[in-house]
Motif scaffolding. Structure first.
Motif, PDB file in Angstrom:
ATOM      1  N   GLY A 109       3.885   0.092  -4.708  1.00 52.58           N
ATOM      2  CA  GLY A 109       4.385  -0.874  -5.684  1.00 52.58           C
ATOM      3  C   GLY A 109       4.759  -2.192  -5.022  1.00 52.58           C
ATOM      4  N   GLY A 110       5.530  -2.106  -3.926  1.00 45.36           N
ATOM      5  CA  GLY A 110       5.908  -3.317  -3.202  1.00 45.36           C
ATOM      6  C   GLY A 110       4.716  -4.005  -2.567  1.00 45.36           C
ATOM      7  N   ILE A 111       3.797  -3.217  -2.035  1.00 47.89           N
ATOM      8  CA  ILE A 111       2.616  -3.789  -1.383  1.00 47.89           C
ATOM      9  C   ILE A 111       1.737  -4.522  -2.391  1.00 47.89           C
ATOM     10  CG2 ILE A 111       0.447  -3.176  -0.235  1.00 47.89           C
ATOM     11  CD1 ILE A 111       1.976  -0.904   1.138  1.00 47.89           C
ATOM     12  N   ALA A 112       1.547  -3.946  -3.570  1.00 46.25           N
ATOM     13  CA  ALA A 112       0.680  -4.563  -4.574  1.00 46.25           C
ATOM     14  C   ALA A 112       1.207  -5.938  -4.984  1.00 46.25           C
ATOM     15  CB  ALA A 112       0.561  -3.651  -5.795  1.00 46.25           C
ATOM     16  N   LEU A 113       2.513  -6.034  -5.220  1.00 48.24           N
ATOM     17  CA  LEU A 113       3.093  -7.325  -5.604  1.00 48.24           C
ATOM     18  C   LEU A 113       2.893  -8.366  -4.511  1.00 48.24           C
ATOM     19  CD1 LEU A 113       6.439  -6.134  -7.267  1.00 48.24           C
ATOM     20  CD2 LEU A 113       4.402  -7.052  -8.420  1.00 48.24           C
TER      21      LEU A 113
END
Length: 317
Positions: A20-24
């Motif tokens: 989730g953090g990586i995608a953003l």
């Protein structure tokens, strides 16, 4: 669910939080830099988030109790969701990246703010490594000393296998994307970025095919893990009431196992004693292997001269 399922759930949440953090971060970096490889990586991370949600749905549905329509329960539904994840990884992660890379080959464009892309990729590597560490920690608890590839081929835990496969593909994809951006900066040639995008897509498709192959075997119907099948057979053969096993099959049913045994029994004082011996054998199996949810036991007698053994997998009426 069993502790194995709890370990899978923990690994899925590790992966969901990391991705989730990586995608953003990747989407923001792709907008700032115009990097195709970075956009491909962002799409991959978004697909991974969706994948982990699918796996959590599967684990929740697998807990539904048996009913008249599904007398053996819903445990195998996790295989359906694992297949959905593998297909999503192939088409959304892999095929999209390849198409995006081809488009950048046809219409190359320079990368702006490359250091932003490299910084995001570096942070992503750390987060993905954390996710993979969580998955590998759970795998080591159940692998019994097997190498990762042996465990991957023999495991019946589709959800944990998918998470590990995704994490490995993600780390390798990040390395390719990092190399593509560096080469683009060093050479000033944006074709490196396009080639990196295609390489990331091909890598994801290869991993997806490997996962699909393993999940297909589970959907078709696999036995319990080889060491579990062999140990249960040995346990039955060691019982004093059993002369020999004529045939034994096992089938993995999600987290649970079904076994069917046709065994030559030693003479017992009465039919009640025979039933008691069988019940004792079944209780011993389920005490030692709690995942054995169903045990169908058919007693038999030694073959007389001229008798023919039953075909493998076929129980006598």
């Amino acid at each position: 669910m069993s502790s194995h399922s709890d370990g899978s759930t923990k690994a899925i949440f590790y992966a969901l939080g990391a991705n989730g953090g990586i995608a953003l971060a990747k989407f923001a970096a792709s907008l700032l830099t115009g990097s195709g490889a970075m956009l491909a990586e962002a799409i991959h991370s978004l697909a991974d988030c969706t994948n982990q949600i699918f796996l959590l749905i599967g684990l929740k549905e697998a807990k539904k109790p048996a009913d008249q329509s599904h007398p053996m329960g819903y445990a195998r539904v996790v295989y359906f969701w694992a297949m959905m994840v593998a297909l999503l990884l192939f088409f959304v992660g892999g095929a999209f990246s390849v198409m995006e890379g081809i488009e950048h080959l046809k219409h190359p464009q320079a990368i702006s703010n490359p250091w932003v892309a490299l910084g995001v990729l570096g942070v992503s590597v750390l987060l993905e490594a954390f996710s993979l560490y969580g998955a590998m920690t759970e795998i080591r608890k159940i692998a019994n000393g097997k190498s990762f590839m042996q465990w991957f081929r023999e495991t019946r835990q589709s959800e944990l296998m998918v998470v590990a496969g995704e994490d490995i593909a993600a780390l390798a994809g990040l390395a390719l994307a990092f190399l593509a951006v560096v080469m683009t900066v060093v050479t000033g040639n944006p074709l490196w970025d396009a080639c990196g995008t295609i390489a990331v897509g091909v890598l994801l498709m290869i991993v997806a095919v490997m996962v699909i192959r393993e999940v297909k075997a589970m959907v078709t119907g696999e036995s319990a893990a080889p060491e579990v099948h062999a140990a249960i057979k040995q346990h039955i053969e060691a019982h004093p009431a059993v002369d020999s096993i004529r045939n034994m099959i096992s089938m993995q049913w999600g987290e649970q196992v079904m076994i069917a045994v046709q065994a030559v029994m030693r003479p017992q004082p009465s039919d009640v004693a025979l039933v008691d011996a069988i019940n004792l054998i079944e209780a011993g199996i389920q005490a030692k292997w709690p995942q054995v949810r169903w045990c169908f036991f058919e007693p038999d007698h030694a073959l007389s001269e001229g008798d023919e053994p039953q075909p493998a997998g076929i129980a006598k009426a």
